[in-house]
Design a protein around this motif. Structure first.
Motif, PDB file in Angstrom:
ATOM      1  N   PHE A 270      17.285  24.836  -2.057  1.00 28.88           N
ATOM      2  CA  PHE A 270      16.409  25.147  -3.181  1.00 28.88           C
ATOM      3  C   PHE A 270      16.912  24.537  -4.495  1.00 28.88           C
ATOM      4  CE2 PHE A 270      14.502  29.329  -1.344  1.00 28.88           C
ATOM      5  CZ  PHE A 270      13.571  28.570  -0.651  1.00 28.88           C
ATOM      6  N   ALA A 271      18.162  24.850  -4.826  1.00 32.25           N
ATOM      7  CA  ALA A 271      18.708  24.420  -6.116  1.00 32.25           C
ATOM      8  C   ALA A 271      18.742  22.903  -6.219  1.00 32.25           C
ATOM      9  CB  ALA A 271      20.115  24.984  -6.304  1.00 32.25           C
ATOM     10  N   GLY A 272      19.150  22.258  -5.143  1.00 31.21           N
ATOM     11  CA  GLY A 272      19.223  20.798  -5.169  1.00 31.21           C
ATOM     12  C   GLY A 272      17.867  20.157  -5.361  1.00 31.21           C
ATOM     13  N   PHE A 273      16.865  20.691  -4.714  1.00 28.40           N
ATOM     14  CA  PHE A 273      15.516  20.156  -4.837  1.00 28.40           C
ATOM     15  C   PHE A 273      15.028  20.253  -6.279  1.00 28.40           C
ATOM     16  CE2 PHE A 273      10.894  20.630  -4.700  1.00 28.40           C
ATOM     17  CZ  PHE A 273      10.534  19.505  -3.978  1.00 28.40           C
ATOM     18  N   ALA A 274      15.192  21.427  -6.899  1.00 29.29           N
ATOM     19  CA  ALA A 274      14.762  21.609  -8.283  1.00 29.29           C
ATOM     20  C   ALA A 274      15.547  20.697  -9.232  1.00 29.29           C
ATOM     21  CB  ALA A 274      14.928  23.075  -8.693  1.00 29.29           C
ATOM     22  N   ASN A 275      16.835  20.528  -8.987  1.00 27.93           N
ATOM     23  CA  ASN A 275      17.666  19.677  -9.847  1.00 27.93           C
ATOM     24  C   ASN A 275      17.238  18.210  -9.788  1.00 27.93           C
ATOM     25  OD1 ASN A 275      19.186  21.842 -10.695  1.00 27.93           O
ATOM     26  ND2 ASN A 275      20.816  21.529  -9.192  1.00 27.93           N
ATOM     27  N   ILE A 276      16.874  17.732  -8.615  1.00 26.73           N
ATOM     28  CA  ILE A 276      16.428  16.344  -8.479  1.00 26.73           C
ATOM     29  C   ILE A 276      15.158  16.107  -9.293  1.00 26.73           C
ATOM     30  CG2 ILE A 276      15.523  14.609  -6.888  1.00 26.73           C
ATOM     31  CD1 ILE A 276      17.300  15.805  -4.731  1.00 26.73           C
ATOM     32  N   VAL A 277      14.214  17.036  -9.182  1.00 22.12           N
ATOM     33  CA  VAL A 277      12.945  16.895  -9.917  1.00 22.12           C
ATOM     34  C   VAL A 277      13.199  16.887 -11.419  1.00 22.12           C
ATOM     35  CG1 VAL A 277      10.708  17.961 -10.384  1.00 22.12           C
ATOM     36  CG2 VAL A 277      11.614  17.936  -8.058  1.00 22.12           C
ATOM     37  N   THR A 284       4.774  13.597 -11.278  1.00 22.74           N
ATOM     38  CA  THR A 284       3.330  13.675 -11.510  1.00 22.74           C
ATOM     39  C   THR A 284       2.585  13.704 -10.186  1.00 22.74           C
ATOM     40  OG1 THR A 284       3.547  12.481 -13.600  1.00 22.74           O
ATOM     41  CG2 THR A 284       1.357  12.553 -12.605  1.00 22.74           C
ATOM     42  N   ILE A 285       1.689  14.675 -10.036  1.00 24.33           N
ATOM     43  CA  ILE A 285       0.955  14.843  -8.788  1.00 24.33           C
ATOM     44  C   ILE A 285      -0.455  15.321  -9.097  1.00 24.33           C
ATOM     45  CG2 ILE A 285       1.683  17.245  -8.458  1.00 24.33           C
ATOM     46  CD1 ILE A 285       1.934  16.620  -5.452  1.00 24.33           C
ATOM     47  N   ASN A 286      -1.380  14.966  -8.253  1.00 16.90           N
ATOM     48  CA  ASN A 286      -2.763  15.379  -8.421  1.00 16.90           C
ATOM     49  C   ASN A 286      -3.068  16.522  -7.439  1.00 16.90           C
ATOM     50  OD1 ASN A 286      -5.417  15.291  -9.437  1.00 16.90           O
ATOM     51  ND2 ASN A 286      -6.085  14.043  -7.721  1.00 16.90           N
ATOM     52  N   ALA A 339       5.376  11.631  -3.611  1.00 13.38           N
ATOM     53  CA  ALA A 339       5.276  11.429  -5.060  1.00 13.38           C
ATOM     54  C   ALA A 339       6.668  11.378  -5.695  1.00 13.38           C
ATOM     55  CB  ALA A 339       4.454  12.548  -5.686  1.00 13.38           C
ATOM     56  N   LEU A 340       7.581  12.209  -5.198  1.00 14.41           N
ATOM     57  CA  LEU A 340       8.957  12.209  -5.714  1.00 14.41           C
ATOM     58  C   LEU A 340       9.643  10.885  -5.431  1.00 14.41           C
ATOM     59  CD1 LEU A 340      11.439  13.599  -6.925  1.00 14.41           C
ATOM     60  CD2 LEU A 340      11.898  14.591  -4.676  1.00 14.41           C
ATOM     61  N   ALA A 341       9.504  10.385  -4.208  1.00 14.31           N
ATOM     62  CA  ALA A 341      10.113   9.095  -3.863  1.00 14.31           C
ATOM     63  C   ALA A 341       9.553   7.977  -4.730  1.00 14.31           C
ATOM     64  CB  ALA A 341       9.864   8.782  -2.383  1.00 14.31           C
ATOM     65  N   HIS A 342       8.255   8.010  -4.980  1.00 15.20           N
ATOM     66  CA  HIS A 342       7.633   6.993  -5.832  1.00 15.20           C
ATOM     67  C   HIS A 342       8.159   7.089  -7.253  1.00 15.20           C
ATOM     68  CE1 HIS A 342       4.546   4.260  -7.311  1.00 15.20           C
ATOM     69  NE2 HIS A 342       4.314   5.121  -8.286  1.00 15.20           N
ATOM     70  N   GLN A 343       8.328   8.305  -7.767  1.00 18.18           N
ATOM     71  CA  GLN A 343       8.809   8.501  -9.129  1.00 18.18           C
ATOM     72  C   GLN A 343      10.249   8.014  -9.283  1.00 18.18           C
ATOM     73  OE1 GLN A 343       7.119   9.585 -11.755  1.00 18.18           O
ATOM     74  NE2 GLN A 343       8.873   9.409 -13.132  1.00 18.18           N
ATOM     75  N   VAL A 344      11.082   8.307  -8.303  1.00 17.74           N
ATOM     76  CA  VAL A 344      12.486   7.883  -8.371  1.00 17.74           C
ATOM     77  C   VAL A 344      12.601   6.363  -8.367  1.00 17.74           C
ATOM     78  CG1 VAL A 344      14.679   7.882  -7.113  1.00 17.74           C
ATOM     79  CG2 VAL A 344      13.366   9.997  -7.334  1.00 17.74           C
ATOM     80  N   ALA A 345      11.689   5.677  -7.667  1.00 16.12           N
ATOM     81  CA  ALA A 345      11.778   4.223  -7.511  1.00 16.12           C
ATOM     82  C   ALA A 345      11.114   3.449  -8.641  1.00 16.12           C
ATOM     83  CB  ALA A 345      11.153   3.808  -6.182  1.00 16.12           C
ATOM     84  N   THR A 346      10.589   4.119  -9.649  1.00 20.13           N
ATOM     85  CA  THR A 346       9.951   3.407 -10.753  1.00 20.13           C
ATOM     86  C   THR A 346      11.003   2.709 -11.616  1.00 20.13           C
ATOM     87  OG1 THR A 346      10.004   5.408 -12.118  1.00 20.13           O
ATOM     88  CG2 THR A 346       7.986   4.992 -10.850  1.00 20.13           C
ATOM     89  N   PRO A 347      10.652   1.596 -12.289  1.00 19.71           N
ATOM     90  CA  PRO A 347      11.608   0.897 -13.156  1.00 19.71           C
ATOM     91  C   PRO A 347      12.180   1.790 -14.247  1.00 19.71           C
ATOM     92  CG  PRO A 347       9.689  -0.492 -12.738  1.00 19.71           C
ATOM     93  CD  PRO A 347       9.374   0.858 -12.166  1.00 19.71           C
ATOM     94  N   ALA A 384      11.682   4.182   3.169  1.00 18.15           N
ATOM     95  CA  ALA A 384      10.629   4.432   4.153  1.00 18.15           C
ATOM     96  C   ALA A 384       9.679   5.523   3.653  1.00 18.15           C
ATOM     97  CB  ALA A 384      11.230   4.826   5.490  1.00 18.15           C
ATOM     98  N   MET A 385      10.232   6.574   3.049  1.00 15.39           N
ATOM     99  CA  MET A 385       9.386   7.635   2.504  1.00 15.39           C
ATOM    100  C   MET A 385       8.529   7.103   1.365  1.00 15.39           C
ATOM    101  SD  MET A 385      11.675  11.116   2.577  1.00 15.39           S
ATOM    102  CE  MET A 385      10.216  12.056   2.158  1.00 15.39           C
ATOM    103  N   LYS A 386       9.108   6.235   0.553  1.00 20.20           N
ATOM    104  CA  LYS A 386       8.335   5.625  -0.528  1.00 20.20           C
ATOM    105  C   LYS A 386       7.215   4.759   0.044  1.00 20.20           C
ATOM    106  CE  LYS A 386       8.722   2.653  -4.588  1.00 20.20           C
ATOM    107  NZ  LYS A 386       7.719   1.698  -4.146  1.00 20.20           N
ATOM    108  N   GLY A 387       7.510   4.054   1.154  1.00 21.83           N
ATOM    109  CA  GLY A 387       6.489   3.217   1.779  1.00 21.83           C
ATOM    110  C   GLY A 387       5.349   4.034   2.340  1.00 21.83           C
ATOM    111  N   VAL A 388       5.691   5.179   2.933  1.00 20.77           N
ATOM    112  CA  VAL A 388       4.644   6.054   3.470  1.00 20.77           C
ATOM    113  C   VAL A 388       3.743   6.538   2.346  1.00 20.77           C
ATOM    114  CG1 VAL A 388       4.211   8.282   4.570  1.00 20.77           C
ATOM    115  CG2 VAL A 388       5.972   6.762   5.490  1.00 20.77           C
ATOM    116  N   SER A 389       4.350   6.855   1.186  1.00 22.68           N
ATOM    117  CA  SER A 389       3.549   7.335   0.058  1.00 22.68           C
ATOM    118  C   SER A 389       2.654   6.236  -0.494  1.00 22.68           C
ATOM    119  CB  SER A 389       4.467   7.839  -1.059  1.00 22.68           C
ATOM    120  OG  SER A 389       5.157   6.762  -1.674  1.00 22.68           O
ATOM    121  N   GLY A 390       3.052   4.966  -0.303  1.00 24.35           N
ATOM    122  CA  GLY A 390       2.245   3.859  -0.796  1.00 24.35           C
ATOM    123  C   GLY A 390       1.204   3.378   0.194  1.00 24.35           C
TER     124      GLY A 390
END
Length: 433
Positions: A270-277, A284-286, A339-347, A384-390
């Motif tokens: 739990f704590a680790g997940f919240a800290n990463i975000v 950002t999510i819809n 969405a998290l993987a995409h956000q982390v990989a942004t420039p 791979a997770m980022k690719g799935v999201s894309g």
């Protein structure tokens, strides 16, 4: 005492002593060097000095800036050195400040050499930083799961299979944090989410395993006792296997019920997940339809919004607000992780060290992985997770055929086809719920 020769008149003194521009007498041109007058010529006891033109040389004078007789100097064989600049020891008139003055010389910049050394410096700095970052990150991984203790494992197929687990561990949370995150105070650890990520040449596939899946607990070796427990045909929910003996029994149960070899294990609390975000600055999510849940603390409206760590945890944990319960929750978990993987990989994250390193630190500190997991394996999983999201892969739930006693029953025929396609690294054709 008069220093002028007695035979010289005032007129001669004015002409020659003060620099006259008149023509030189003929006798002066014939004189190649100055000779001392005879004894008595300057008032001594010798004979009186002869008039000019006899034995006394004409004094040099400047004529039109030529010096020593002007143009006639070349004819009388006398050279002062001023005309050529040799007086400063520099040929070609190189006096101070002149063209030959070496003290003022500055070589032209060698831009090719400067660019070369700048490039070498940058490449060296990048290499040193990369190596230092690698060892820093590698040292943060908690390699606590020993998959070598898992018994009776199925054969490995093509590609790599990751079992990704989100546990409801409260370890490291204060009472205030437990209240804020709506985690409760239950002892021990359970799994709130379980996914299999297959990484292969035919496309990546992310499969959610509902925690309420009905499974049979197989024989297994205790993670702490080392004792082998025989199978008794006991059926229970999938997350109960994790609660009973942790990650190794969960891996053993998934492999035995699916027939799919698990190569790597990744767990986050739990704590680790919240800290990463929070470290990445929110995700950002819809949200298609708003919902509330008093158990998880969720309170969302529909539309695009940026979730912080507390809100993200509530989003991925909520199940009571949905008619489909755990199946809808697994879909939300997949959606958010993508969405998290995409956000982390942004420039804005990757190229900003003040955001990248805190994000990496928060993520690595909170992960528990198997002993054979390398940073390259972890990076492969992330991309791979980022690719799935894309849209480059497949995202699905485990195929379900029904339920029994509140537990979800897998569709055995579809699961067999799915496992065959994954083992052969083929494009997945099976659809999940």
């Amino acid at each position: 005492m008069n220093d002028w020769p007695e035979a010289w008149s005032d007129d001669n003194r004015n002409r020659y002593g003060r620099g006259s521009a008149s023509a030189h007498p003929e006798g002066a041109r014939a004189m190649r060097q100055v000779r001392r007058p005879a004894s008595g010529a300057y008032g001594g006891s010798g004979p009186s000095a002869q008039p000019y033109g006899g034995g006394v040389p004409q004094q040099p004078s400047y004529v039109n800036g030529q010096g020593y007789g002007g143009a006639d100097t070349a004819n009388d064989g006398y050279d002062s050195g001023y005309n050529t600049g040799h007086v400063y020891g520099s040929p070609g008139g190189g006096g101070p400040g002149g063209p030959g003055d070496q003290g003022e010389y500055r070589p032209r910049p060698n831009w090719r050499r400067r660019i070369k050394w700048t490039a070498i410096t940058l490449v060296t700095a990048l290499a040193v930083t990369s190596v230092a970052t690698y060892f820093w990150a590698d040292g943060k991984l908690h390699r606590d799961v020993d998959l070598s203790t898992v018994i009776d494992r199925p054969a490995s197929g093509d590609g790599t299979n990751y079992l990704i687990v989100g546990s409801d561990s409260r370890a490291g949370l204060s009472s205030e944090q437990k209240k804020q995150l709506h985690t409760g105070s239950a002892e021990g650890k359970r799994t709130d989410s379980m996914m299999i990520l297959h990484v292969g040449d035919s496309g990546d596939t992310l499969i959610s395993l509902p925690r309420d899946s009905n499974v049979t607990i197989p024989s297994y070796k205790g993670s702490t006792s080392g004792k082998t427990y025989p199978a008794r045909g006991r059926q229970t929910k999938l997350n109960a296997a994790y609660a009973e003996d942790g990650p190794t029994l969960l891996v053993r149960t998934v492999e035995a019920n699916m027939g799919l070899h698990i190569d790597h294990y990744v767990e986050i609390g739990f704590a680790g997940f919240a800290n990463i975000v929070d470290a990445v600055g929110g995700v950002t999510i819809n949200i298609d339809k708003g919902f509330k849940d008093k158990y998880s603390g969720a309170d969302f409206k529909s539309g695009e919004q940026t979730l912080n760590g507390e809100q993200a945890l509530a989003f991925v944990r909520t199940r009571h607000a949905f008619a489909a319960s755990d199946l809808q929750r697994t879909k939300n978990q997949q959606k958010f992780l993508s969405a998290l993987a995409h956000q982390v990989a942004t420039p804005s994250t990757v190229l900003n060290p003040f955001k990248l390193y805190p994000t990496m630190g928060a993520g690595l500190d909170s992960l528990t992985v198997d002993k054979d997991m390398s940073l390259w394996d972890l990076a492969s999983m992330f991309w791979a997770m980022k690719g799935v999201s894309g849209g480059d892969g497949t995202s699905m739930n485990m195929p379900i055929s029904g339920s029994t006693g509140g537990n979800l029953v897998w569709d055995k025929a579809k699961v067999k086809t799915l496992v065959d396609e994954l083992n052969n690294d083929q494009k997945v054709t099976v659809a999940g719920d």
